[in-house]
Write an enzyme that holds these catalytic residues in place. Structure first.
Site, PDB file in Angstrom:
ATOM      1  CG  HIS A  17      -1.880  -1.001   1.443  1.00 53.70           C
ATOM      2  ND1 HIS A  17      -2.037  -1.696   2.618  1.00 53.70           N
ATOM      3  CD2 HIS A  17      -2.815  -1.498   0.601  1.00 53.70           C
ATOM      4  CE1 HIS A  17      -3.011  -2.570   2.498  1.00 53.70           C
ATOM      5  NE2 HIS A  17      -3.501  -2.480   1.282  1.00 53.70           N
ATOM      6  CE  LYS A  41     -13.636  -6.161   4.488  1.00 57.46           C
ATOM      7  NZ  LYS A  41     -13.097  -5.367   3.383  1.00 57.46           N
ATOM      8  NE  ARG A  90      -2.862  -7.506  -3.974  1.00 54.62           N
ATOM      9  CZ  ARG A  90      -3.679  -7.611  -2.952  1.00 54.62           C
ATOM     10  NH1 ARG A  90      -3.213  -7.854  -1.761  1.00 54.62           N
ATOM     11  NH2 ARG A  90      -4.978  -7.479  -3.121  1.00 54.62           N
ATOM     12  CB  SER A 128      -4.166  -6.407   4.912  1.00 57.56           C
ATOM     13  OG  SER A 128      -3.665  -5.180   4.454  1.00 57.56           O
TER      14      SER A 128
HETATM   15  P1  ADP Z   1      -9.652  -3.839   0.125  1.00 61.15           P
HETATM   16  O1  ADP Z   1     -10.357  -4.074   1.403  1.00 61.15           O
HETATM   17  O2  ADP Z   1     -10.328  -2.870  -0.801  1.00 61.15           O
HETATM   18  O3  ADP Z   1      -9.135  -5.080  -0.584  1.00 61.15           O
HETATM   19  P2  ADP Z   1      -6.930  -3.311   0.839  1.00 61.15           P
HETATM   20  O4  ADP Z   1      -6.540  -2.399   1.944  1.00 61.15           O
HETATM   21  O5  ADP Z   1      -6.583  -4.749   0.985  1.00 61.15           O
HETATM   22  O6  ADP Z   1      -8.425  -3.024   0.592  1.00 61.15           O
HETATM   23  O7  ADP Z   1      -6.290  -2.793  -0.524  1.00 61.15           O
HETATM   24  C1  ADP Z   1      -6.440  -1.483  -0.968  1.00 61.15           C
HETATM   25  C2  ADP Z   1      -5.752  -1.334  -2.310  1.00 61.15           C
HETATM   26  O8  ADP Z   1      -4.368  -1.655  -2.170  1.00 61.15           O
HETATM   27  C3  ADP Z   1      -6.272  -2.258  -3.402  1.00 61.15           C
HETATM   28  O9  ADP Z   1      -6.240  -1.563  -4.630  1.00 61.15           O
HETATM   29  C4  ADP Z   1      -5.265  -3.356  -3.442  1.00 61.15           C
HETATM   30  O10 ADP Z   1      -5.176  -3.953  -4.725  1.00 61.15           O
HETATM   31  C5  ADP Z   1      -4.000  -2.603  -3.131  1.00 61.15           C
HETATM   32  N1  ADP Z   1      -2.977  -3.460  -2.572  1.00 61.15           N
HETATM   33  C6  ADP Z   1      -3.091  -4.322  -1.553  1.00 61.15           C
HETATM   34  N2  ADP Z   1      -1.931  -4.959  -1.313  1.00 61.15           N
HETATM   35  C7  ADP Z   1      -1.056  -4.477  -2.234  1.00 61.15           C
HETATM   36  C8  ADP Z   1       0.317  -4.751  -2.548  1.00 61.15           C
HETATM   37  N3  ADP Z   1       1.023  -5.665  -1.886  1.00 61.15           N
HETATM   38  N4  ADP Z   1       0.876  -4.055  -3.562  1.00 61.15           N
HETATM   39  C9  ADP Z   1       0.171  -3.154  -4.254  1.00 61.15           C
HETATM   40  N5  ADP Z   1      -1.118  -2.867  -4.023  1.00 61.15           N
HETATM   41  C10 ADP Z   1      -1.720  -3.520  -3.027  1.00 61.15           C
END
Ligand code: ADP
Length: 151
Positions: A17, A41, A90, A128
């Site tokens: 992120h 959630k 990803r 995450s």
């Molecule tokens: P959500 O609950 O919408 O999946 P996340 O917090 O998991 O939210 O992800 C938010 C954004 O960050 C999404 O666009 C996701 O694809 C991106 N993202 C998550 N992990 C990574 C990573 N390792 N590298 C790049 N982008 C990521």
């Protein structure tokens, strides 16, 4: 002023992120990190904790703001005057999922564009969900999250 929204759960923020935020802050004048707060959630970390970690992480970057929202992402974009939604990709499965959401958002709000940023190869495996699993099992997450995330 070009404003973009980067929406997500950030439960917790990871290096993946943070990298997307740093890379896109060169493209826009203002980046709003929108922490989704969905009451149905279950999160591991409170909204307050998730917000504090992101704020700390980007305290040196004046373009980055952290807000929370519930409801439709495009409605939050309108409220914040953001014409762009940033999403990190990803894998091809991320793309399949994100393409649907981007197309639905385009129907709901034609003035808003979704911008996809490919993940750095080193961060492809970082999610995450896996970070939370490591925490639950008392493993070390230092290689996967920014230094601001202190448990
Ligand atoms: P959500 O609950 O919408 O999946 P996340 O917090 O998991 O939210 O992800 C938010 C954004 O960050 C999404 O666009 C996701 O694809 C991106 N993202 C998550 N992990 C990574 C990573 N390792 N590298 C790049 N982008 C990521």
């Amino acid at each position: 002023m070009k404003t973009a929204l980067f929406p997500g759960s950030f439960d917790p923020i990871t290096l993946g992120h943070a990298d997307i935020i740093t890379r896109t802050s060169g493209l826009f004048d203002r980046i709003i990190i929108g922490i989704g707060n969905n009451t149905s959630k279950q999160y591991m970390f409170s909204l307050k904790q998730r917000t504090e970690w992101i704020r700390k992480c980007f305290e040196q970057n004046p373009k980055v703001e952290v807000h929370s929202y519930s409801g439709l992402t495009v409605e939050f974009c309108k409220k914040m005057n953001a014409l762009y939604i940033i999403r990190g990709l990803r894998s091809s499965s991320d793309f399949q999922y994100e393409q649907n959401i981007a197309q639905m958002n385009k129907s709901l709000a034609p003035e808003i564009e979704t911008v996809f940023i490919p993940c750095r190869p080193a961060y492809t495996a970082i999610t995450s969900t896996i970070v939370r699993d490591i925490i639950r099992n008392n493993g070390s997450i230092v290689s996967f999250v920014p230094d601001c995330v202190v448990l």
